[in-house]
Structure formats: structure tokens, C-alpha cells
Scaffold this active site. Structure first.
Site, PDB file in Angstrom:
ATOM      1  N   ILE A 131      33.791  88.601  36.452  1.00 46.38           N
ATOM      2  CA  ILE A 131      34.278  89.295  35.264  1.00 46.38           C
ATOM      3  C   ILE A 131      35.047  90.529  35.723  1.00 46.38           C
ATOM      4  CG2 ILE A 131      33.624  90.548  33.173  1.00 46.38           C
ATOM      5  CD1 ILE A 131      33.248  87.524  32.934  1.00 46.38           C
ATOM      6  N   LYS A 132      36.329  90.587  35.365  1.00 46.59           N
ATOM      7  CA  LYS A 132      37.176  91.714  35.776  1.00 46.59           C
ATOM      8  C   LYS A 132      37.060  92.852  34.772  1.00 46.59           C
ATOM      9  CE  LYS A 132      41.356  91.376  37.675  1.00 46.59           C
ATOM     10  NZ  LYS A 132      42.764  90.943  37.821  1.00 46.59           N
ATOM     11  N   ILE A 133      36.839  94.032  35.311  1.00 43.17           N
ATOM     12  CA  ILE A 133      36.647  95.236  34.497  1.00 43.17           C
ATOM     13  C   ILE A 133      37.426  96.373  35.153  1.00 43.17           C
ATOM     14  CG2 ILE A 133      34.923  96.915  33.677  1.00 43.17           C
ATOM     15  CD1 ILE A 133      32.817  94.642  33.939  1.00 43.17           C
TER      16      ILE A 133
END
EC number: 2.2.1.2
Length: 317
Positions: A131-133
Site C-alpha cells: 500500500i503506497k502512502i
């Protein structure tokens, strides 16, 4: 004849920075990364039309509320594209949380859980997803929560040592320190317009982060990102991972010049320092005008492309 791409694969995990399935098939990376800009770009490709239609049908079946339908369609489209990519890559897909949530820890956590649930419903296990944050303080705190739940994260838009250190201290799985956007800033804000690869400020930044992590024994993976030229890539040969756009993968594949490993830590691992507090993080991060500007600019640009994607979806409802 060994190409530079083959040589690079022997020392670094090569990741494709694209949502274009044809490019991924051609260059056979281990993993792939996407972001709102790449999803927007991929959505204009004819082969993705059925994925858009399916996302809209899913959203309409899930809710009667128009606002909620749009949110659900966006999330489902990002996952649908990820699912197609996972049919090709043996490793992981990075799917990004809405950039407009970058300063909201709880909303980021909830969005990440939703994206993971959509992948899980499609039969994909957590170990194939990142998950890219955005690497804001709030985003890093969200990642800390998610990592404890078995949801691995890729912290992106990373420009400062403070961001890198806070990510490692939070137990984040992977960071994406940017190279090319740092170079862009220095070209725009100094008299110097040309940099040799070894003097490239983006290359120097990633090299320092890589060495810092190895020096203190952090397990967080360093994946250099945002490249402007092949020289930046070859100067970071040996980095844990590098995510590279198709045009630069093509250049590497067509070049057979010998590739020398540049990053390899040798030395004793030291005891880790005390974790940064929130106030220390902001002081150190804000002491670097480049990092402050590029983080804000990156979030803004991703948010703009998210809004363009919404507009495109609305026209198809």
C-alpha cells in the site's frame, strides 16, 4: 551479450514504474508500482476499458449514493489494474492511497484496509501487495498501524533523511526515495543545470539513506524511484530495489556497457538511535526547503490526477 538491464537484475530487484501491461510483459520486472498519475494514464489505454466498466458496475451495485459510487469505482479500478499486473509479475504490486488523505492517519488506514480487502476478495494474499502512502508524519503513523496488521506499506514522495529515518523507526516495509524530482529542484533553484550522475543530488540522497539504513541495521527496503536518466540508475546499482519507467528500462536493455555495483554496505552495524519525536521530525524535515517543496508538490500533483480520474469516471457513469 549481457545487457545493463540483465546486469542490474543480478544486484538489484528491478521494478516497473508503470500501469502499462504491455510494457510489463516486455521487461519482466519482479514487481510493479502504480500511482494516481499512472492509473490515469493507463485508463486511457483501450485494453483497460473493460476494467473501467467493471469498476463502475461494481460501484453501482454496492451503493445508490453517487458520491460513494465514485469513491468505490476509483478504488476498484486501481485494484482491477493491480490484478491484471499481478497476472504478469511474480512479486508485488504497489497501489496508492488517495493523496488527499495524506494528512489524515485514520482515513489513510481505512482506505488501505479497503484496498487490501478488495485484493483479498479477488484471491490475492497480502504478501503480494504494497500500500503506497505519502511520507508525511501522518502517513508514517498510518503505515505503523498497518504494518502491525500484516499490511505492508510503500512510503512514497520521500525526499528527506527525516522522512527516511521516521519510516524505518515505524517498521515500514519499503520506502521510495525520489531521485529525479530532487534533481529537478536543484536545477530550478541553482545556477548549476548539469550534473554528472555521481554528483546528482537525488543520487546522493538515496545513497545516504541506503547507507544509513544498513549502518543501523534497519530492515526497511530502499527502492529508488523517479529517474530522469539512465545515469541515475547505474549510479545506484546495488540498491535493494529500483522502480524504473519503461522508457529507461528500454535504454538499459539496449546498452551492453559493463555495469559496476555502486551501493554495498561494508562495516559494523551500530546501535539504533532513539526514534524521532513528531517535533524533531518536523524540525529536521522543514530544515530542507527542497524536501518541503517537493513533498507538498508531489501530493498536489497526485491529487490533481486523482480528480482528473474522477472526472473521467463520472463521464462513464
Amino acid at each position: 551479450m549481457t545487457t545493463q538491464l540483465d546486469a542490474l537484475r543480478n544486484m538489484t530487484v528491478v521494478v516497473a514504474d508503470t500501469g502499462d501491461i504491455d510494457a510489463i510483459k516486455k521487461y519482466q520486472p519482479q514487481d510493479a508500482t502504480t500511482n494516481p498519475s499512472l492509473i490515469l494514464s493507463a485508463s486511457s489505454l483501450p485494453q483497460y476499458a473493460p476494467l473501467i466498466d467493471e469498476a463502475i458496475a461494481y460501484a453501482k451495485a454496492k451503493s445508490a449514493d453517487k458520491t460513494q459510487q465514485l469513491i468505490d469505482a476509483e478504488d476498484k479500478l486501481a485494484v482491477n489494474i493491480g490484478l491484471e499486473i499481478l497476472k504478469i509479475v511474480p512479486g508485488r504490486i504497489s497501489t496508492e492511497v488517495d493523496a488527499r488523505l495524506s494528512y489524515d492517519t485514520q482515513a489513510t488506514v481505512e482506505k488501505a484496509r479497503k484496498l487490501i480487502a478488495l485484493y483479498n476478495e479477488a484471491g490475492i494474499s497480502n504478501d503480494r501487495i504494497l500500500i503506497k502512502i505519502a511520507s508525511t508524519w501522518q502517513g508514517i503513523r498510518a503505515a505503523e498501524i498497518l504494518e502491525k496488521e500484516g499490511i505492508n506499506c510503500n512510503l512514497t514522495l520521500l525526499f528527506s533523511k527525516a522522512q527516511a529515518r521516521a519510516c524505518a523507526e515505524a517498521g515500514v516495509y519499503l520506502i521510495s526515495p525520489f531521485v529525479g524530482r530532487i534533481l529537478d529542484w536543484y536545477k530550478a533553484n541553482s545556477d548549476k543545470k548539469e550534473y554528472a550522475p555521481a554528483e546528482d543530488p537525488g543520487v546522493i540522497s538515496v545513497t545516504k539513506i541506503y547507507n544509513y539504513y544498513k549502518q543501523y541495521g534497519y530492515n526497511t527496503v530502499v527502492m529508488g524511484a523517479s529517474f530522469r536518466n539512465v545515469g541515475e540508475i547505474t549510479e545506484l546499482a546495488g540498491c535493494d530495489r529500483l522502480t524504473i519507467a519503461p522508457a529507461l528500462l528500454k535504454e538499459l536493455q539496449e546498452n551492453s556497457t559493463a555495469l559496476v555495483r555502486k551501493l554495498a554496505f561494508k562495516g559494523e552495524v551500530k546501535a539504533k538511535p532513539q526514534p524521532l519525536t513528531e517535533s524533531q521530525f518536523y524540525w529536521q524535515h522543514n530544515s530542507d526547503p527542497m524536501a518541503v517543496e517537493k513533498l507538498a508538490d508531489g501530493i498536489r500533483k497526485f491529487a490533481i490526477d486523482q480528480e482528473k480520474l474522477e472526472k473521467m469516471l463520472l463521464e462513464k457513469f
